[in-house]
Write an enzyme that holds these catalytic residues in place. Sequence first.
Site, PDB file in Angstrom:
ATOM      1  CD  GLU A  46      -1.131   0.330   3.774  1.00 58.51           C
ATOM      2  OE1 GLU A  46      -1.833   1.142   3.889  1.00 58.51           O
ATOM      3  OE2 GLU A  46      -1.021  -0.753   4.507  1.00 58.51           O
ATOM      4  CE  LYS A 177      -1.170   1.276  12.754  1.00 55.99           C
ATOM      5  NZ  LYS A 177      -1.949   0.833  11.492  1.00 55.99           N
TER       6      LYS A 177
END
Length: 336
Positions: A46, A177
């Site tokens: 990405e 995360k």
Amino acid sequence: MSKARQLLRNSPSYQRRRLSAHVPFFKVSEEVKDALHTGKPVVALETTIYTHGKLHSIVRVNGGIPATIGVLDGVATVGLNEDELIRLNTSAGDSGTWKVSRRDLGFISGLGINGKPLNGGTTIAGTMVLAHLAGIRVFATGGLGGVHRGGENSMDISADLTELGRTPVTVISSGCKSFLDIPRTLEYLETQGVGVGTFADGRKGPIDFPAFFTRDSGVKSPQIIADETEAAAIIYAQTRFPLQSGLHFANPVPVEASISKLEIDEIISSAVREADEKGFYGAANTPYILSRIKELSGGRSVIANRALIESNVERGTKVAVELAKLELRQKAMQDG
């Protein structure tokens, strides 16, 4: 129209060929097209994490073809070259450069058709959509989005999770995360029908699902993956079932870059509390928390972030290589 013809037209492979051939706002580079056509291992990357030039070289050194995905001048592109990446990165922060998820693809492409060409770095969800359209099955990135703390009330849930539930791409990252609600994230992925496993990385017995900056989260991984060969076999088997859901393979941050669970938990608690007190919600929440984690960790979170991204790209490439080998063997057995 016959039922067989209708099924063919609805198949992902038909839709990919049709989109690539007839739509001016979607293109796949010649290198990536050739690699996919000849069965070479391709790894999607990405653009939102493309901050250093090592990622392409890591893929190539380990035997793969990199396919960095983004939107340039209104054209969603799979396989951006170095010059295109420089152009895209140079435009970062401009009003004409978006952060592109699934919901934004129609907007940014349509505006381009209408004479307003924009650039965009793709999120995990956006990258998955475009990778699947190109025919890429392995995508390596940093950290998955997830359910935010308090998400049961705010409904702040990353589009990454729903995309995994409806797009058959394998995402390799260092879990989600650390400041997210990991138990609820795993529950949500289970509801979406997403298979989740963590690479054993030399460890024995039950192991934790990683928490990005640290190898341990206190939450056991639903499944354990021994190595890249096993991961490739799982992907191969998954694609042979009529399933549209993806897979998430968690790769723990390298030992030498990992921050201890106790220390990172304290840092995250402070950052999350400050974000709540100062009113950083929605899209502003994650950037603020990451910035404070960087400050409170004395920059060690940045070192961990860089190390885990490079490790994930290497692991993802090795998985793609093993998958290509497996498919070649299976094809030889069927033909023979």
